[in-house]
Write a protein that holds these residues in place. Structure first.
Motif, mmCIF file in Angstrom:
data_model
loop_
_atom_site.group_PDB
_atom_site.id
_atom_site.type_symbol
_atom_site.label_atom_id
_atom_site.label_comp_id
_atom_site.label_asym_id
_atom_site.label_seq_id
_atom_site.Cartn_x
_atom_site.Cartn_y
_atom_site.Cartn_z
ATOM 1 N N GLU B 6 0.830 -1.217 0.000
ATOM 2 C CA GLU B 6 0.000 0.000 0.000
ATOM 3 C C GLU B 6 0.856 1.255 0.000
ATOM 4 O O GLU B 6 0.336 2.378 0.036
ATOM 5 C CB GLU B 6 -0.971 0.006 1.188
ATOM 6 C CG GLU B 6 -0.313 0.003 2.537
ATOM 7 C CD GLU B 6 -1.314 0.114 3.694
ATOM 8 O OE1 GLU B 6 -2.358 0.763 3.522
ATOM 9 O OE2 GLU B 6 -1.023 -0.441 4.756
ATOM 10 N N ILE B 7 2.177 1.078 -0.080
ATOM 11 C CA ILE B 7 3.061 2.228 0.074
ATOM 12 C C ILE B 7 4.408 1.895 -0.563
ATOM 13 O O ILE B 7 4.815 0.721 -0.577
ATOM 14 C CB ILE B 7 3.221 2.539 1.587
ATOM 15 C CG1 ILE B 7 4.081 3.775 1.814
ATOM 16 C CG2 ILE B 7 3.803 1.362 2.346
ATOM 17 C CD1 ILE B 7 4.136 4.191 3.276
ATOM 18 N N ALA B 8 5.097 2.900 -1.092
ATOM 19 C CA ALA B 8 6.473 2.711 -1.566
ATOM 20 C C ALA B 8 7.348 2.386 -0.358
ATOM 21 O O ALA B 8 7.270 3.067 0.657
ATOM 22 C CB ALA B 8 6.976 3.973 -2.250
ATOM 23 N N TRP B 12 11.313 -5.605 4.298
ATOM 24 C CA TRP B 12 12.194 -5.754 5.450
ATOM 25 C C TRP B 12 12.305 -7.217 5.886
ATOM 26 O O TRP B 12 13.384 -7.761 6.034
ATOM 27 C CB TRP B 12 11.695 -4.872 6.606
ATOM 28 C CG TRP B 12 12.599 -4.918 7.795
ATOM 29 C CD1 TRP B 12 13.963 -4.811 7.770
ATOM 30 C CD2 TRP B 12 12.236 -5.112 9.156
ATOM 31 N NE1 TRP B 12 14.454 -4.903 9.041
ATOM 32 C CE2 TRP B 12 13.435 -5.086 9.903
ATOM 33 C CE3 TRP B 12 11.010 -5.291 9.818
ATOM 34 C CZ2 TRP B 12 13.440 -5.235 11.294
ATOM 35 C CZ3 TRP B 12 11.029 -5.424 11.187
ATOM 36 C CH2 TRP B 12 12.224 -5.409 11.920
ATOM 37 N N GLU B 32 9.288 -1.767 5.148
ATOM 38 C CA GLU B 32 9.804 -0.646 5.907
ATOM 39 C C GLU B 32 9.799 0.577 5.012
ATOM 40 O O GLU B 32 10.294 0.546 3.890
ATOM 41 C CB GLU B 32 11.229 -0.918 6.390
ATOM 42 C CG GLU B 32 11.753 0.267 7.187
ATOM 43 C CD GLU B 32 13.159 0.080 7.726
ATOM 44 O OE1 GLU B 32 13.771 -0.962 7.450
ATOM 45 O OE2 GLU B 32 13.632 1.011 8.402
ATOM 46 N N SER B 33 9.144 1.637 5.503
ATOM 47 C CA SER B 33 9.136 2.886 4.764
ATOM 48 C C SER B 33 9.245 4.022 5.757
ATOM 49 O O SER B 33 8.554 4.035 6.774
ATOM 50 C CB SER B 33 7.847 3.033 3.950
ATOM 51 O OG SER B 33 7.921 4.184 3.122
ATOM 52 N N MET B 34 10.116 4.953 5.496
ATOM 53 C CA MET B 34 10.295 6.115 6.360
ATOM 54 C C MET B 34 10.478 5.694 7.817
ATOM 55 O O MET B 34 9.882 6.258 8.725
ATOM 56 C CB MET B 34 9.121 7.074 6.196
ATOM 57 C CG MET B 34 9.009 7.591 4.770
ATOM 58 S SD MET B 34 7.703 8.790 4.523
ATOM 59 C CE MET B 34 8.595 10.122 3.745
ATOM 60 N N LYS B 35 11.281 4.656 8.020
ATOM 61 C CA LYS B 35 11.649 4.148 9.347
ATOM 62 C C LYS B 35 10.476 3.528 10.112
ATOM 63 O O LYS B 35 10.577 3.315 11.315
ATOM 64 C CB LYS B 35 12.298 5.254 10.191
ATOM 65 C CG LYS B 35 13.662 5.660 9.653
ATOM 66 C CD LYS B 35 14.284 6.758 10.463
ATOM 67 C CE LYS B 35 14.661 6.303 11.855
ATOM 68 N NZ LYS B 35 15.101 7.456 12.677
ATOM 69 N N MET B 36 9.377 3.247 9.434
ATOM 70 C CA MET B 36 8.282 2.552 10.104
ATOM 71 C C MET B 36 8.069 1.207 9.449
ATOM 72 O O MET B 36 8.240 1.075 8.232
ATOM 73 C CB MET B 36 6.994 3.356 10.022
ATOM 74 C CG MET B 36 7.026 4.528 10.960
ATOM 75 S SD MET B 36 5.497 5.433 10.901
ATOM 76 C CE MET B 36 6.116 7.080 11.202
ATOM 77 N N GLU B 37 7.700 0.213 10.260
ATOM 78 C CA GLU B 37 7.409 -1.072 9.659
ATOM 79 C C GLU B 37 5.919 -1.175 9.404
ATOM 80 O O GLU B 37 5.102 -0.758 10.223
ATOM 81 C CB GLU B 37 7.920 -2.212 10.519
ATOM 82 C CG GLU B 37 7.341 -2.271 11.882
ATOM 83 C CD GLU B 37 8.056 -3.313 12.724
ATOM 84 O OE1 GLU B 37 7.499 -4.401 12.894
ATOM 85 O OE2 GLU B 37 9.164 -3.015 13.203
ATOM 86 N N ILE B 38 5.598 -1.698 8.240
ATOM 87 C CA ILE B 38 4.208 -1.754 7.811
ATOM 88 C C ILE B 38 3.910 -3.193 7.411
ATOM 89 O O ILE B 38 4.463 -3.690 6.434
ATOM 90 C CB ILE B 38 3.978 -0.798 6.627
ATOM 91 C CG1 ILE B 38 4.267 0.640 7.078
ATOM 92 C CG2 ILE B 38 2.573 -0.917 6.064
ATOM 93 C CD1 ILE B 38 5.035 1.444 6.105
#
Lengths: 461, 70
Positions: B6-8, B12, B32-38
């Motif tokens: 759902e996101i670039a 991870w 992992e995007s912008m230091k958050m795990e999704i």
């Protein structure tokens, strides 16, 4: 390049902010940049710039050899690591020393002593500072950890010894859920290269209060007041303020005394932050506040301390790293007014704070003004990549009272807008205007709990 | 059915393997995007038939990362 050039081994707003102070001090600056950041604002903010590798942080901003080589190429003699990346990595501090570079931060030994959560708690025990009750022993068997959790009493928190930024942390309500939570925490801890965990008492409704310290190499340790960083999402701070609501002079003195004792116990030099957890409520009690960890670096939220003390923390980091004495006694440090910071991020509160990488086609930030400070590292037209954190700017307001600072910051956030990525500005403004925040009745889960109401404009949220 | 990011992000950690039987909501992989795990979860119960990415890969928003057979 001149002998006193500073290599800034970071990016974004903090690299820009460090360069600003260096310029004011007459120190030349060298930026480093990854392939993704060649056109970034922090590159333009420095006198020269060195490429350090591909976009992936591991191969650029986290590569010790690449950064040491950048210092050698540029002739810089000092290194400022900012926050995040290698700022708390003792091997980097050591590598700088071995390359003849002055690392602007504490010694590798002090970083090591405070680096692991378990090591830091051991220092606290020796220094006589109350830490959160818990188990941080070497026996990592599930049976032992569960027995310790039962002895502490549920709910408990399982934390990766090497974790940070909320990663490798699991709350466990009761014994039945312990094995699954332990497995999950260990899996995340493995990403830090160390799968040891510790178990701590969970304070169900908590505030996060931290003390800024500043120490020189001649034995002076000062505390510069406290910050409240209770408004968080995913265990990451979004709003910070100083002074902390409900902390009077006596408690401030007591927390400062604890923080200074910890700094002295490890021979700390430089700026550092001692973090505490407090039971929530508008009037924190000294016996319900416990040490959790120390951050051996500049903190994201340091501007609120700068606004109430009038000091430039980066300037004093550089001065004490060069061996200067702090020219004050503790009683000379006075806090004036109230400062609040909010982190403007490319993220969508309506989608569970999902980050929002993309091209920032438009960005409108308020103009800095007396009592309003904007620290940013991105410009309209920049692309926010998935490789780095989502922060666009820190907006910091100062007022004579807490109410004035909160209102001023809310207005400033309402003046922030952008196109191309989601922004959390309106959500943050709603949080600052909420009755809970204004009454200092917040706890660390407030934003997540009140999210829907704040987004819907529900005044009672 | 396709399971999409759902996101670039970068991939991870992969938590499910082709052939695994998943319940609705089970985590297939962590981005992992912008230091958050999704987490990317199975939208419904089924068998994972293919994983189209590897750990460390970069993915775009909307990119198919795995296939699920209901």
């Amino acid at each position: 390049m001149a002998d006193d050039a500073v290599l800034i081994t970071n990016r974004g707003e903090i690299a820009c902010r460090i360069a600003t102070t260096c310029r004011r001090m007459g120190l030349p600056t060298v930026a480093v940049y990854s392939e993704a950041d060649a056109g970034a604002m922090h590159v333009a903010a420095a006198d020269r710039a060195e490429p350090v590798g591909p976009a992936q942080p591991r191969q650029s901003y986290l590569s010790i050899p690449a950064l040491i080589e950048a210092a050698r190429r540029s002739g810089a003699r000092m290194v400022h690591p900012g926050y995040g990346f290698l700022s708390e990595n003792p091997d980097f501090a050591q590598a700088c020393a071995e390359a003849g570079l002055l690392f602007i931060g504490p010694s590798p030994e002090a970083i090591r002593a405070m680096g692991g959560k378990a090591a830091a708690k051991a220092v606290a025990r020796r220094a006589g500072v109350a830490a959160v009750p818990g188990y941080d022993g070497e026996d990592q068997s599930e049976a032992r950890l569960l027995a310790e959790a039962e002895a502490i009493g549920f709910p408990v928190l399982i934390k990766a010894v090497a974790g940070g930024g909320g990663r490798g942390m699991r709350a466990v309500a009761e014994a039945a859920g312990f094995p699954a939570a332990l497995a999950a925490a260990r899996r995340e801890a493995g990403a830090f290269g160390d799968d040891r965990v510790l178990v701590e008492k969970l304070v169900p409704r908590a505030r996060h209060i931290e003390v800024q310290i500043l120490a020189d190499s001649h034995g002076t340790v000062l505390h510069l007041g406290e910050r409240d960083c209770t408004l968080q999402r995913r265990n990451q701070k979004l709003v910070e303020e100083s002074p902390a609501p409900g902390v009077g002079d006596a408690l401030r003195e007591e927390l400062g005394r604890r923080a200074a004792a910890l700094a002295r116990a490890v021979g700390y030099v430089g700026a550092g932050t001692v973090e505490f957890v407090a039971e929530a409520g508008p009037a924190p009690r000294a016996d319900r506040i416990w040490f959790i960890e120390m951050n051996t670096r500049l903190q994201v939220e340091h501007p609120v301390t700068e606004m109430v003390t009038g000091l430039d923390l980066v300037e004093w980091q550089i001065r004490v790293a060069r061996g200067e004495r702090l020219p004050w006694r503790q009683e000379d440090i006075r806090l004036g007014g109230h400062a609040v910071e909010a982190r403007l991020c490319a993220e969508d509160p309506a989608r569970g704070f999902l980050p929002s990488p993309g091209r920032l086609a438009e960005l409108v930030l308020p103009e800095p003004a007396p009592g309003l400070r904007i620290d940013t590292g991105v410009r309209q037209g920049d692309t926010l990549t998935p490789f780095y954190d989502p922060m666009i700017a820190k907006v910091i307001a100062h007022g004579a009272s807490r109410a004035e600072a909160l209102a001023k910051l809310a207005v400033a956030l309402e003046g922030c807008s952008g196109r191309g990525v989601a922004l959390n500005a309106a959500f943050l403004a709603a949080a600052l205007r909420s009755p809970a925040m204004r009454a200092a009745e917040m706890d660390t889960h407030f934003l997540e709990r009140a999210r829907a109401g704040l987004l819907a404009g529900d005044a009672a949220a | 059915m396709k399971i999409a990011a759902e996101i670039a992000a970068s991939v991870w950690q992969i938590q499910a393997r082709p052939g695994d039987t998943l319940a609705e909501g089970d985590t297939v992989l962590l981005l992992e995007s912008m230091k958050m795990e999704i987490p990317v979860a199975a939208p419904r119960a089924g068998r994972l038939t293919a994983l189209l990415v590897a750990e460390g890969d970069q993915v775009e928003e909307g990119q198919t990362v795995a296939l699920l057979e209901a």
